[in-house]
Design a protein around this motif. Sequence first.
Motif, PDB file in Angstrom:
ATOM      1  N   ASP A  47      56.999 -26.062  90.416  1.00 24.01           N
ATOM      2  CA  ASP A  47      55.589 -26.206  90.418  1.00 24.01           C
ATOM      3  C   ASP A  47      55.236 -27.695  90.843  1.00 24.01           C
ATOM      4  O   ASP A  47      54.201 -27.661  91.628  1.00 24.01           O
ATOM      5  N   ARG A  48      56.144 -28.701  90.640  1.00 24.84           N
ATOM      6  CA  ARG A  48      55.787 -29.901  91.304  1.00 24.84           C
ATOM      7  C   ARG A  48      55.878 -29.788  92.817  1.00 24.84           C
ATOM      8  O   ARG A  48      54.962 -30.482  93.581  1.00 24.84           O
ATOM      9  N   ALA A 121      49.925 -22.501  89.856  1.00 30.61           N
ATOM     10  CA  ALA A 121      50.976 -23.789  90.084  1.00 30.61           C
ATOM     11  C   ALA A 121      50.061 -25.229  90.525  1.00 30.61           C
ATOM     12  O   ALA A 121      50.363 -26.062  89.922  1.00 30.61           O
ATOM     13  N   ALA A 122      49.202 -25.006  91.415  1.00 30.77           N
ATOM     14  CA  ALA A 122      48.474 -25.991  92.173  1.00 30.77           C
ATOM     15  C   ALA A 122      47.128 -25.825  91.928  1.00 30.77           C
ATOM     16  O   ALA A 122      46.370 -27.156  92.335  1.00 30.77           O
ATOM     17  N   GLY A 123      46.387 -24.828  91.928  1.00 24.57           N
ATOM     18  CA  GLY A 123      44.888 -24.963  92.014  1.00 24.57           C
ATOM     19  C   GLY A 123      44.538 -25.243  93.536  1.00 24.57           C
ATOM     20  O   GLY A 123      45.451 -24.957  94.419  1.00 24.57           O
ATOM     21  N   SER A 162      46.475 -32.318  94.399  1.00 29.81           N
ATOM     22  CA  SER A 162      46.407 -30.800  93.774  1.00 29.81           C
ATOM     23  C   SER A 162      45.722 -30.850  92.726  1.00 29.81           C
ATOM     24  O   SER A 162      45.488 -31.668  92.039  1.00 29.81           O
ATOM     25  N   ALA A 163      44.750 -29.728  92.675  1.00 31.55           N
ATOM     26  CA  ALA A 163      43.555 -29.592  91.749  1.00 31.55           C
ATOM     27  C   ALA A 163      44.580 -29.825  90.299  1.00 31.55           C
ATOM     28  O   ALA A 163      45.488 -29.078  90.009  1.00 31.55           O
ATOM     29  N   ARG A 168      50.429 -28.118  84.028  1.00 36.38           N
ATOM     30  CA  ARG A 168      51.143 -27.905  85.293  1.00 36.38           C
ATOM     31  C   ARG A 168      51.224 -29.627  86.120  1.00 36.38           C
ATOM     32  O   ARG A 168      50.385 -30.232  85.749  1.00 36.38           O
ATOM     33  N   PRO A 169      52.161 -29.921  86.706  1.00 36.94           N
ATOM     34  CA  PRO A 169      52.056 -31.087  87.350  1.00 36.94           C
ATOM     35  C   PRO A 169      51.203 -31.256  88.283  1.00 36.94           C
ATOM     36  O   PRO A 169      50.704 -30.412  88.962  1.00 36.94           O
TER      37      PRO A 169
END
Length: 179
Positions: A47-48, A121-123, A162-163, A168-169
Amino acid sequence: MKAMLPARQRGVTLVVALMLLLAVTLLGLASMRGTGMQERMSANLYDRAIAFQAAESSLREAETLLANGTAGPFDGTVSGLYAKPTPGANSFLNRWEDPAAVWASATVWWEAADADTRAKAAGVPQYLIEDLGLWPSTPDCDTVTTIAADCLKPRYRITARSAPVAGRPAVLLQTTYRP
């Protein structure tokens, strides 16, 4: 001669077998717990990495806007573009920490097949571009007492992220850009 009678059994074998079974069970539970922890760590690392890629793609998109000369105007009318801060005003606050800052949404960079996974994961990546004014463009421009007009070039601070997605990270990247 006396007949030999069988010895009386004491059940030690059963106790030893149960102790060994308990030890093997505890060992199995410990290894399962360790495996579960490793799965969670690798999922967080994935995810990161996705969040970092999203922020980096947003940063590159903002740099491309500045390089092409298509960013602007920096007067507050375009989302994500901010003018040079004025001394003494609250504008010296870090804009990326300001909850009222309006971020520009970057183009979604992933392919359709991965869209659901990566969006979770990141938007959608976002960026801010701040005009920092004119700065000397080469080191020798700083050494003279009067700076020639052709030595001064515009500088911008780009902040990309990242949004924020719950649980999430989040990754925040920043660079100073000179076209």
